[in-house]
Design a protein around this motif. Sequence first.
Motif, PDB file in Angstrom:
ATOM      1  N   TRP A 293       0.686  -1.066   0.145  1.00 43.44           N
ATOM      2  CA  TRP A 293      -0.025   0.077  -0.268  1.00 43.44           C
ATOM      3  C   TRP A 293       0.921   1.401  -0.065  1.00 43.44           C
ATOM      4  CZ3 TRP A 293      -4.437  -0.781  -1.555  1.00 43.44           C
ATOM      5  CH2 TRP A 293      -5.310  -1.811  -1.482  1.00 43.44           C
TER       6      TRP A 293
ATOM      7  N   TYR B 163      -2.697   4.885  -6.382  1.00 47.18           N
ATOM      8  CA  TYR B 163      -3.985   4.846  -5.605  1.00 47.18           C
ATOM      9  C   TYR B 163      -4.641   6.095  -5.705  1.00 47.18           C
ATOM     10  CZ  TYR B 163      -7.935   2.781  -2.852  1.00 47.18           C
ATOM     11  OH  TYR B 163      -9.139   2.647  -2.060  1.00 47.18           O
TER      12      TYR B 163
ATOM     13  N   GLY C 116      -7.882   2.673   8.448  1.00 45.18           N
ATOM     14  CA  GLY C 116      -7.323   2.249   6.961  1.00 45.18           C
ATOM     15  C   GLY C 116      -7.703   3.237   6.043  1.00 45.18           C
ATOM     16  N   THR C 117      -7.594   4.379   6.203  1.00 49.05           N
ATOM     17  CA  THR C 117      -8.276   5.325   5.429  1.00 49.05           C
ATOM     18  C   THR C 117      -7.508   5.793   4.148  1.00 49.05           C
ATOM     19  OG1 THR C 117      -8.680   7.896   5.564  1.00 49.05           O
ATOM     20  CG2 THR C 117      -6.674   7.463   6.369  1.00 49.05           C
ATOM     21  N   GLY C 118      -6.438   5.246   4.032  1.00 48.15           N
ATOM     22  CA  GLY C 118      -5.763   5.315   2.704  1.00 48.15           C
ATOM     23  C   GLY C 118      -5.489   6.826   2.383  1.00 48.15           C
TER      24      GLY C 118
ATOM     25  N   SER D 172     -10.070   8.759   1.485  1.00 47.75           N
ATOM     26  CA  SER D 172     -11.317   8.643   0.805  1.00 47.75           C
ATOM     27  C   SER D 172     -12.608   8.918   1.124  1.00 47.75           C
ATOM     28  CB  SER D 172     -11.146   7.047   0.050  1.00 47.75           C
ATOM     29  OG  SER D 172      -9.911   6.668  -0.044  1.00 47.75           O
TER      30      SER D 172
ATOM     31  N   ASP E  79      -3.924   4.979   9.266  1.00 50.60           N
ATOM     32  CA  ASP E  79      -3.571   3.884   8.579  1.00 50.60           C
ATOM     33  C   ASP E  79      -2.168   3.653   8.722  1.00 50.60           C
ATOM     34  OD1 ASP E  79      -4.493   3.781   5.286  1.00 50.60           O
ATOM     35  OD2 ASP E  79      -2.663   3.001   5.665  1.00 50.60           O
ATOM     36  N   LEU E  80      -1.553   2.505   8.542  1.00 50.24           N
ATOM     37  CA  LEU E  80      -0.132   2.195   8.776  1.00 50.24           C
ATOM     38  C   LEU E  80       0.879   2.664   7.299  1.00 50.24           C
ATOM     39  CD1 LEU E  80       0.193  -1.194  10.066  1.00 50.24           C
ATOM     40  CD2 LEU E  80       0.737   0.821  11.254  1.00 50.24           C
ATOM     41  N   SER E  81       0.374   3.283   6.498  1.00 49.74           N
ATOM     42  CA  SER E  81       1.094   3.624   5.377  1.00 49.74           C
ATOM     43  C   SER E  81       1.448   5.380   5.488  1.00 49.74           C
ATOM     44  CB  SER E  81       0.377   3.409   4.038  1.00 49.74           C
ATOM     45  OG  SER E  81       0.988   4.313   3.049  1.00 49.74           O
TER      46      SER E  81
ATOM     47  N   MET F  52       0.337   6.983   2.291  1.00 48.71           N
ATOM     48  CA  MET F  52      -1.224   7.418   2.201  1.00 48.71           C
ATOM     49  C   MET F  52      -1.525   8.321   3.202  1.00 48.71           C
ATOM     50  SD  MET F  52      -3.013   5.051   0.340  1.00 48.71           S
ATOM     51  CE  MET F  52      -2.980   3.549  -0.581  1.00 48.71           C
TER      52      MET F  52
ATOM     53  N   GLY G  37      -1.460   4.273  12.728  1.00 51.98           N
ATOM     54  CA  GLY G  37      -2.073   3.601  13.593  1.00 51.98           C
ATOM     55  C   GLY G  37      -2.466   2.190  13.052  1.00 51.98           C
ATOM     56  N   ASP G  38      -2.220   1.104  13.661  1.00 51.73           N
ATOM     57  CA  ASP G  38      -2.736  -0.003  13.103  1.00 51.73           C
ATOM     58  C   ASP G  38      -4.142  -0.655  13.504  1.00 51.73           C
ATOM     59  OD1 ASP G  38      -2.741  -2.911  12.715  1.00 51.73           O
ATOM     60  OD2 ASP G  38      -0.997  -3.618  13.613  1.00 51.73           O
ATOM     61  N   ALA G  39      -4.892  -1.146  12.388  1.00 51.86           N
ATOM     62  CA  ALA G  39      -6.053  -1.470  12.609  1.00 51.86           C
ATOM     63  C   ALA G  39      -6.307  -2.423  13.607  1.00 51.86           C
ATOM     64  CB  ALA G  39      -6.566  -2.086  11.163  1.00 51.86           C
TER      65      ALA G  39
ATOM     66  N   ARG H 287     -13.592   1.281   4.662  1.00 56.92           N
ATOM     67  CA  ARG H 287     -14.183   0.849   3.417  1.00 56.92           C
ATOM     68  C   ARG H 287     -12.915   0.242   2.783  1.00 56.92           C
ATOM     69  NH1 ARG H 287     -15.389   4.758  -1.571  1.00 56.92           N
ATOM     70  NH2 ARG H 287     -13.323   4.879  -1.325  1.00 56.92           N
ATOM     71  N   TRP H 288     -13.237  -1.250   2.455  1.00 58.01           N
ATOM     72  CA  TRP H 288     -12.170  -1.627   1.496  1.00 58.01           C
ATOM     73  C   TRP H 288     -10.930  -2.099   2.440  1.00 58.01           C
ATOM     74  CZ3 TRP H 288     -13.430   1.923  -2.951  1.00 58.01           C
ATOM     75  CH2 TRP H 288     -14.571   1.556  -3.584  1.00 58.01           C
TER      76      TRP H 288
HETATM   77  C1  LIG Z   1      -7.829  -0.542  -0.309  1.00 62.37           C
HETATM   78  S1  LIG Z   1      -6.878   0.453   0.570  1.00 62.37           S
HETATM   79  C2  LIG Z   1      -8.473   1.202   1.050  1.00 62.37           C
HETATM   80  C3  LIG Z   1      -8.244   2.818   1.430  1.00 62.37           C
HETATM   81  C4  LIG Z   1      -9.502   3.598   1.619  1.00 62.37           C
HETATM   82  N1  LIG Z   1     -10.320   3.211   3.071  1.00 62.37           N
HETATM   83  C5  LIG Z   1     -10.683   3.709   0.732  1.00 62.37           C
HETATM   84  O1  LIG Z   1     -11.811   3.490   0.816  1.00 62.37           O
HETATM   85  O2  LIG Z   1     -10.183   4.004  -0.597  1.00 62.37           O
HETATM   86  C6  LIG Z   1      -6.585  -0.253   1.951  1.00 62.37           C
HETATM   87  C7  LIG Z   1      -5.686   0.712   3.016  1.00 62.37           C
HETATM   88  O3  LIG Z   1      -5.669  -0.071   4.130  1.00 62.37           O
HETATM   89  C8  LIG Z   1      -4.550   0.290   4.843  1.00 62.37           C
HETATM   90  N2  LIG Z   1      -4.111  -0.834   6.016  1.00 62.37           N
HETATM   91  C9  LIG Z   1      -3.846  -2.248   5.622  1.00 62.37           C
HETATM   92  N3  LIG Z   1      -3.707  -2.842   6.582  1.00 62.37           N
HETATM   93  C10 LIG Z   1      -3.812  -2.078   7.489  1.00 62.37           C
HETATM   94  C11 LIG Z   1      -3.548  -2.101   9.011  1.00 62.37           C
HETATM   95  N4  LIG Z   1      -3.202  -3.058   9.621  1.00 62.37           N
HETATM   96  N5  LIG Z   1      -3.771  -0.879   9.946  1.00 62.37           N
HETATM   97  C12 LIG Z   1      -4.170   0.169   9.225  1.00 62.37           C
HETATM   98  N6  LIG Z   1      -4.295   0.466   7.939  1.00 62.37           N
HETATM   99  C13 LIG Z   1      -3.965  -0.707   7.128  1.00 62.37           C
HETATM  100  C14 LIG Z   1      -3.671   0.412   3.593  1.00 62.37           C
HETATM  101  O4  LIG Z   1      -2.451   1.024   3.864  1.00 62.37           O
HETATM  102  C15 LIG Z   1      -4.658   1.251   2.652  1.00 62.37           C
HETATM  103  O5  LIG Z   1      -4.462   2.291   2.871  1.00 62.37           O
END
Ligand SMILES: C[S@@+](CC[C@H](N)C(=O)[O-])C[C@H]1O[C@@H](n2cnc3c(N)ncnc32)[C@H](O)[C@@H]1O
Length: 250
Positions: A9, A16, A52-54, A57, A73-75, A78, A98-100, A116-117
């Motif tokens: 990610w 993305y 996991g806000t990316g 979005s 988000d962890l990235s 992002m 932060g980690d989900a 979302r996603w």
């Molecule tokens: C498909 S993207 C979705 C982004 C956004 N929620 C959207 O609707 O477009 C997945 C996101 O989840 C984040 N992610 C994945 N594993 C995660 C974790 N363990 N903790 C936090 N974020 C995480 C990724 O870095 C990425 O930004």
Amino acid sequence: MKESIVSYWNSGAFRYNSGVERFLKSEKGTAGWKSLFSEYLGTAPLKILDVGTGPGSISIPLASMGHMVTAVDLSDNMLDLARKNAVASNVIVDFRKGDAENLPFDDNTFDAVVNRWVLWTVPDPTSALREWTRVVKPGGRVCIIDGNWYSGRKTFVQKVWKQASRLYISIRERRNAWKNIDPEVIQDLWSTHANRPEDDMVLFQNAGLSDVQVFMDVNQRAFTLGDHLRMGHWGPTFLVMGVKPQILKE
Ligand SMILES: C[S@@+](CC[C@H](N)C(=O)[O-])C[C@H]1O[C@@H](n2cnc3c(N)ncnc32)[C@H](O)[C@@H]1O
């Protein structure tokens, strides 16, 4: 496994974001999502956590609806893009790393936890759901939106549509839409082998959430024609929601 997911990610954040930037600038693009959130979360201002806000979005549209939004988000890439997108959209969101599965918040902090996603891509969905339930207040809601990305058999039409949509995205967003998560990581993801959204309901119930409901009409409600062309081949997007009871069963 988490490291390879986050590194995917992180390296794909700019690609993305090209779709998300367009989405955030389009009133038509965000209107369906706002109406969906109004229906399922109500219209009164809430304290919401987007996990996991990316690139922000859904946290940015939620903030523009008047909610007080914190997003993790962890990235790092992002999060940088999310902060820029929030400024461009003229809204305030508290973006944090932060980690989900291990959130940096006290118990009972938010009125709602949304994402979302994201659930499909976390290594341990059971601990993620428990964690989201922990930080939501009693009476508050956990609401996820997701799809069957790599599970189930895809029809011939879906397979052809997927290739056509990748070509469309590559031209329109000037990025390589064929770049994807390592197939070995996809095989290791729980969601690839799950029966969704039925398994999601069990995850919600096991986390102690009550009144768990699934809604299957997200594509029809929230997708524009462009979204449908880009993403319709994945099949229906679903929304799963549950309420945290006043007393959580251990
Ligand atoms: C498909 S993207 C979705 C982004 C956004 N929620 C959207 O609707 O477009 C997945 C996101 O989840 C984040 N992610 C994945 N594993 C995660 C974790 N363990 N903790 C936090 N974020 C995480 C990724 O870095 C990425 O930004």
